[in-house]
Design an enzyme around this catalytic site. Sequence first.
Site, PDB file in Angstrom:
ATOM      1  N   ASN A   1       0.809  -1.216   0.000  1.00 24.12           N
ATOM      2  CA  ASN A   1       0.000   0.000   0.000  1.00 24.12           C
ATOM      3  C   ASN A   1       0.849   1.276   0.000  1.00 24.12           C
ATOM      4  O   ASN A   1       1.640   1.499   0.921  1.00 24.12           O
ATOM      5  CB  ASN A   1      -0.895  -0.037   1.253  1.00 24.12           C
ATOM      6  CG  ASN A   1      -2.065   0.922   1.180  1.00 24.12           C
ATOM      7  OD1 ASN A   1      -2.278   1.571   0.156  1.00 24.12           O
ATOM      8  ND2 ASN A   1      -2.819   1.003   2.264  1.00 24.12           N
TER       9      ASN A   1
ATOM     10  N   HIS B   1     -14.841  -4.655  10.067  1.00 26.76           N
ATOM     11  CA  HIS B   1     -14.485  -3.349  10.641  1.00 26.76           C
ATOM     12  C   HIS B   1     -15.723  -2.507  10.919  1.00 26.76           C
ATOM     13  O   HIS B   1     -16.413  -2.105   9.990  1.00 26.76           O
ATOM     14  CB  HIS B   1     -13.641  -2.544   9.656  1.00 26.76           C
ATOM     15  CG  HIS B   1     -12.312  -3.154   9.368  1.00 26.76           C
ATOM     16  ND1 HIS B   1     -11.428  -2.596   8.475  1.00 26.76           N
ATOM     17  CD2 HIS B   1     -11.705  -4.260   9.847  1.00 26.76           C
ATOM     18  CE1 HIS B   1     -10.338  -3.338   8.422  1.00 26.76           C
ATOM     19  NE2 HIS B   1     -10.483  -4.355   9.232  1.00 26.76           N
TER      20      HIS B   1
ATOM     21  N   ARG C   1     -14.219  -5.623  14.744  1.00 26.02           N
ATOM     22  CA  ARG C   1     -13.229  -4.645  15.208  1.00 26.02           C
ATOM     23  C   ARG C   1     -13.938  -3.317  15.408  1.00 26.02           C
ATOM     24  O   ARG C   1     -14.638  -2.845  14.513  1.00 26.02           O
ATOM     25  CB  ARG C   1     -12.112  -4.495  14.162  1.00 26.02           C
ATOM     26  CG  ARG C   1     -10.960  -3.642  14.652  1.00 26.02           C
ATOM     27  CD  ARG C   1      -9.919  -3.400  13.561  1.00 26.02           C
ATOM     28  NE  ARG C   1     -10.291  -2.272  12.719  1.00 26.02           N
ATOM     29  CZ  ARG C   1      -9.467  -1.688  11.848  1.00 26.02           C
ATOM     30  NH1 ARG C   1      -8.235  -2.153  11.680  1.00 26.02           N
ATOM     31  NH2 ARG C   1      -9.870  -0.674  11.118  1.00 26.02           N
TER      32      ARG C   1
ATOM     33  N   TYR D   1     -10.292   8.331  17.416  1.00 29.18           N
ATOM     34  CA  TYR D   1      -9.332   7.527  16.670  1.00 29.18           C
ATOM     35  C   TYR D   1      -9.709   7.534  15.192  1.00 29.18           C
ATOM     36  O   TYR D   1     -10.848   7.687  14.829  1.00 29.18           O
ATOM     37  CB  TYR D   1      -9.319   6.095  17.220  1.00 29.18           C
ATOM     38  CG  TYR D   1      -8.504   5.193  16.375  1.00 29.18           C
ATOM     39  CD1 TYR D   1      -7.133   5.351  16.322  1.00 29.18           C
ATOM     40  CD2 TYR D   1      -9.102   4.232  15.592  1.00 29.18           C
ATOM     41  CE1 TYR D   1      -6.364   4.553  15.517  1.00 29.18           C
ATOM     42  CE2 TYR D   1      -8.347   3.430  14.788  1.00 29.18           C
ATOM     43  CZ  TYR D   1      -6.977   3.588  14.755  1.00 29.18           C
ATOM     44  OH  TYR D   1      -6.232   2.796  13.934  1.00 29.18           O
TER      45      TYR D   1
ATOM     46  N   ASP E   1      -7.816  -1.859  17.180  1.00 28.63           N
ATOM     47  CA  ASP E   1      -6.507  -1.600  16.570  1.00 28.63           C
ATOM     48  C   ASP E   1      -6.002  -0.230  17.025  1.00 28.63           C
ATOM     49  O   ASP E   1      -6.644   0.793  16.757  1.00 28.63           O
ATOM     50  CB  ASP E   1      -6.668  -1.629  15.038  1.00 28.63           C
ATOM     51  CG  ASP E   1      -5.331  -1.595  14.306  1.00 28.63           C
ATOM     52  OD1 ASP E   1      -4.298  -1.331  14.951  1.00 28.63           O
ATOM     53  OD2 ASP E   1      -5.335  -1.824  13.084  1.00 28.63           O
TER      54      ASP E   1
ATOM     55  N   HIS F   1      -3.010   0.983  16.116  1.00 30.64           N
ATOM     56  CA  HIS F   1      -2.175   1.548  15.049  1.00 30.64           C
ATOM     57  C   HIS F   1      -0.861   2.128  15.558  1.00 30.64           C
ATOM     58  O   HIS F   1      -0.455   3.219  15.158  1.00 30.64           O
ATOM     59  CB  HIS F   1      -2.936   2.608  14.264  1.00 30.64           C
ATOM     60  CG  HIS F   1      -3.634   2.042  13.070  1.00 30.64           C
ATOM     61  ND1 HIS F   1      -2.953   1.624  11.960  1.00 30.64           N
ATOM     62  CD2 HIS F   1      -4.935   1.814  12.819  1.00 30.64           C
ATOM     63  CE1 HIS F   1      -3.809   1.168  11.070  1.00 30.64           C
ATOM     64  NE2 HIS F   1      -5.014   1.260  11.565  1.00 30.64           N
TER      65      HIS F   1
ATOM     66  N   GLU G   1      -4.661  -4.612  19.209  1.00 33.09           N
ATOM     67  CA  GLU G   1      -3.702  -4.759  18.105  1.00 33.09           C
ATOM     68  C   GLU G   1      -2.730  -3.593  18.030  1.00 33.09           C
ATOM     69  O   GLU G   1      -3.132  -2.442  18.219  1.00 33.09           O
ATOM     70  CB  GLU G   1      -4.520  -4.847  16.815  1.00 33.09           C
ATOM     71  CG  GLU G   1      -3.681  -4.878  15.547  1.00 33.09           C
ATOM     72  CD  GLU G   1      -4.577  -4.859  14.308  1.00 33.09           C
ATOM     73  OE1 GLU G   1      -5.781  -5.159  14.409  1.00 33.09           O
ATOM     74  OE2 GLU G   1      -4.053  -4.505  13.232  1.00 33.09           O
TER      75      GLU G   1
ATOM     76  N   GLU H   1       1.428  -6.843  11.527  1.00 30.54           N
ATOM     77  CA  GLU H   1       1.030  -6.633  10.124  1.00 30.54           C
ATOM     78  C   GLU H   1       2.111  -5.908   9.324  1.00 30.54           C
ATOM     79  O   GLU H   1       2.141  -6.001   8.106  1.00 30.54           O
ATOM     80  CB  GLU H   1      -0.312  -5.900  10.029  1.00 30.54           C
ATOM     81  CG  GLU H   1      -0.276  -4.466  10.497  1.00 30.54           C
ATOM     82  CD  GLU H   1      -1.635  -3.780  10.410  1.00 30.54           C
ATOM     83  OE1 GLU H   1      -2.620  -4.342  10.896  1.00 30.54           O
ATOM     84  OE2 GLU H   1      -1.689  -2.671   9.860  1.00 30.54           O
TER      85      GLU H   1
ATOM     86  N   ARG I   1       0.097 -11.193  13.303  1.00 28.94           N
ATOM     87  CA  ARG I   1      -0.764 -10.502  12.336  1.00 28.94           C
ATOM     88  C   ARG I   1      -0.262 -10.544  10.896  1.00 28.94           C
ATOM     89  O   ARG I   1      -0.887  -9.955  10.008  1.00 28.94           O
ATOM     90  CB  ARG I   1      -0.875  -9.031  12.758  1.00 28.94           C
ATOM     91  CG  ARG I   1      -1.729  -8.805  13.956  1.00 28.94           C
ATOM     92  CD  ARG I   1      -3.204  -8.807  13.595  1.00 28.94           C
ATOM     93  NE  ARG I   1      -3.584  -7.642  12.810  1.00 28.94           N
ATOM     94  CZ  ARG I   1      -4.472  -7.651  11.818  1.00 28.94           C
ATOM     95  NH1 ARG I   1      -5.061  -8.766  11.458  1.00 28.94           N
ATOM     96  NH2 ARG I   1      -4.781  -6.536  11.182  1.00 28.94           N
TER      97      ARG I   1
ATOM     98  N   HIS J   1      -3.484 -10.410   8.622  1.00 30.21           N
ATOM     99  CA  HIS J   1      -3.900  -9.106   8.127  1.00 30.21           C
ATOM    100  C   HIS J   1      -4.748  -9.297   6.859  1.00 30.21           C
ATOM    101  O   HIS J   1      -4.324 -10.003   5.946  1.00 30.21           O
ATOM    102  CB  HIS J   1      -2.604  -8.341   7.789  1.00 30.21           C
ATOM    103  CG  HIS J   1      -2.756  -6.887   7.574  1.00 30.21           C
ATOM    104  ND1 HIS J   1      -1.847  -6.167   6.810  1.00 30.21           N
ATOM    105  CD2 HIS J   1      -3.658  -5.992   8.019  1.00 30.21           C
ATOM    106  CE1 HIS J   1      -2.191  -4.892   6.810  1.00 30.21           C
ATOM    107  NE2 HIS J   1      -3.282  -4.754   7.533  1.00 30.21           N
TER     108      HIS J   1
ATOM    109  N   ASP K   1      -6.281  -3.514   1.098  1.00 30.17           N
ATOM    110  CA  ASP K   1      -5.072  -3.396   0.264  1.00 30.17           C
ATOM    111  C   ASP K   1      -4.348  -4.730   0.084  1.00 30.17           C
ATOM    112  O   ASP K   1      -3.289  -4.769  -0.545  1.00 30.17           O
ATOM    113  CB  ASP K   1      -4.126  -2.296   0.774  1.00 30.17           C
ATOM    114  CG  ASP K   1      -3.855  -2.344   2.264  1.00 30.17           C
ATOM    115  OD1 ASP K   1      -4.742  -1.935   3.032  1.00 30.17           O
ATOM    116  OD2 ASP K   1      -2.760  -2.768   2.654  1.00 30.17           O
TER     117      ASP K   1
ATOM    118  N   GLU L   1      -8.859 -11.394   9.436  1.00 35.37           N
ATOM    119  CA  GLU L   1      -9.435 -10.080   9.116  1.00 35.37           C
ATOM    120  C   GLU L   1     -10.018 -10.144   7.707  1.00 35.37           C
ATOM    121  O   GLU L   1      -9.394 -10.678   6.794  1.00 35.37           O
ATOM    122  CB  GLU L   1      -8.348  -9.003   9.192  1.00 35.37           C
ATOM    123  CG  GLU L   1      -8.871  -7.594   8.949  1.00 35.37           C
ATOM    124  CD  GLU L   1      -7.762  -6.542   9.029  1.00 35.37           C
ATOM    125  OE1 GLU L   1      -6.573  -6.907   8.933  1.00 35.37           O
ATOM    126  OE2 GLU L   1      -8.090  -5.357   9.185  1.00 35.37           O
TER     127      GLU L   1
ATOM    128  N   TRP M   1       1.024   6.104  12.260  1.00 38.19           N
ATOM    129  CA  TRP M   1      -0.243   5.695  11.647  1.00 38.19           C
ATOM    130  C   TRP M   1      -0.407   4.212  11.856  1.00 38.19           C
ATOM    131  O   TRP M   1       0.502   3.432  11.665  1.00 38.19           O
ATOM    132  CB  TRP M   1      -0.268   5.995  10.150  1.00 38.19           C
ATOM    133  CG  TRP M   1      -1.482   5.373   9.532  1.00 38.19           C
ATOM    134  CD1 TRP M   1      -1.536   4.258   8.737  1.00 38.19           C
ATOM    135  CD2 TRP M   1      -2.845   5.800   9.689  1.00 38.19           C
ATOM    136  NE1 TRP M   1      -2.832   3.968   8.403  1.00 38.19           N
ATOM    137  CE2 TRP M   1      -3.662   4.898   8.984  1.00 38.19           C
ATOM    138  CE3 TRP M   1      -3.441   6.858  10.381  1.00 38.19           C
ATOM    139  CZ2 TRP M   1      -5.056   5.017   8.933  1.00 38.19           C
ATOM    140  CZ3 TRP M   1      -4.820   6.979  10.331  1.00 38.19           C
ATOM    141  CH2 TRP M   1      -5.606   6.071   9.612  1.00 38.19           C
TER     142      TRP M   1
END
Length: 384
Positions: A37, A122, A147, A153, A192, A194, A218, A244, A265, A294, A298, A321, A384
């Site tokens: 990605n 999600h 999730r 967030y 998550d 991140h 996560e 991930e 992940r 993961h 993407d 996921e 991120w």
Amino acid sequence: MLIEAAEVVVTNPDRNFVTLRLTTDDGLVGLGDATLNGREQAVVAYLAEHVAPLLIGRDAHAIEDTWQFLYRGAYWRRGPVTMAAIAAVDVALWDIKAQAAGMPLYQLLGGASRTGLLAYGHASGRDLAELSDSIRALQAAGFGAIRVQTGVYGVANDASEVWDTAAYLRDLPGVFEAVRAEFGPSLPLLHDVHHRLTPIQAARLGRALEPYDLFWLEDCTPAENQEALRLVRSHTTTPLAIGEVFNTIWDYRSLLQEQLIDYARSSVTHAGGISHLRRILDLAALHQIKSGMHGPQDISPVGMAAALHLGLAIHNFGIQEYARHGERTNEVFRQSFTFSDGLLHPGSAPGIGVTLDADAAGRYPYQAAYLPIARLRDGTLHDW
Ligand code: KDG
Ligand code: MG
């Protein structure tokens, strides 16, 4: 059976995807996902300039030797670009081998260990009402694990987001309290972070979320610092998932051997393909750590199908996921995998069960696109 052609196909039906297509001298076609990605063209160049020419004339059955040739033979090891490229070759060769055998790939990996794969979707919302609608929509679509992301967030897909750690730490336990009150104790809930917290913040959050019985928390800290997880782990029993952004078994070494996480992940697409991810998950199994591959949008349907074959075969599958692709993506990549009653199944077509419609792919050319970023209120760039 020799590899006769190696082509890289880039298409953007709903987002960019990079696919390696290998053809053998007896006409079998194998596909591998190489989508990274926001850095797609780096993998395209790596594959087209440095890998494809080396594949022509090689034995398509020699998967392990080709993997080692691309990993050790390059001298420069690891890294997301290299490992996504190797993954694409590996998956395309497994696809070919399974087609040659006339079997779905999971049969070559040891056969099915379960009837289907628990998938999570999600849910997100700017406030509790929106979040609740989003959870209900996923349940209506058949998801049995969800999730939960909200408010402070990053729910928006804008180019940039303002991030406030203190507000997040204050608000999130209340969000889970409300979700549990509405949806009951048995719905598996995930979250998550991140990579946005320090170890001590992550430890505090894990502890604060314990009453809400998360399936996992996560990427609670930046994943590259494996040692940070020791502190988190020593303070909370909330299960932890990470990996991930990892691409080799070396990224996991202390996390797995010291049992610092509960779910690994990594995806097939970013961690060297079926051959290498299986090694990671076998090491994980020794330490009672399960897979949590993961599966964002993407990762293409090719990468998703490969994940499902591996997940069906291994003993230590945890959860998958599943972000679901759009209609145009499904028109380019025809899939045999199915989703029903909350479970994914790779299907029974020989190989990985995905074909690429080249005409459809050609209708959607590459467009440069990048992941969003997060900044603190004072403008400092955050994770991120
Ligand atoms: O390419 C990065 C995305 O896939 C990532 O932001 C999604 O964190 C993610 C997830 O858990 O799916
Ligand atoms: Mg994530």
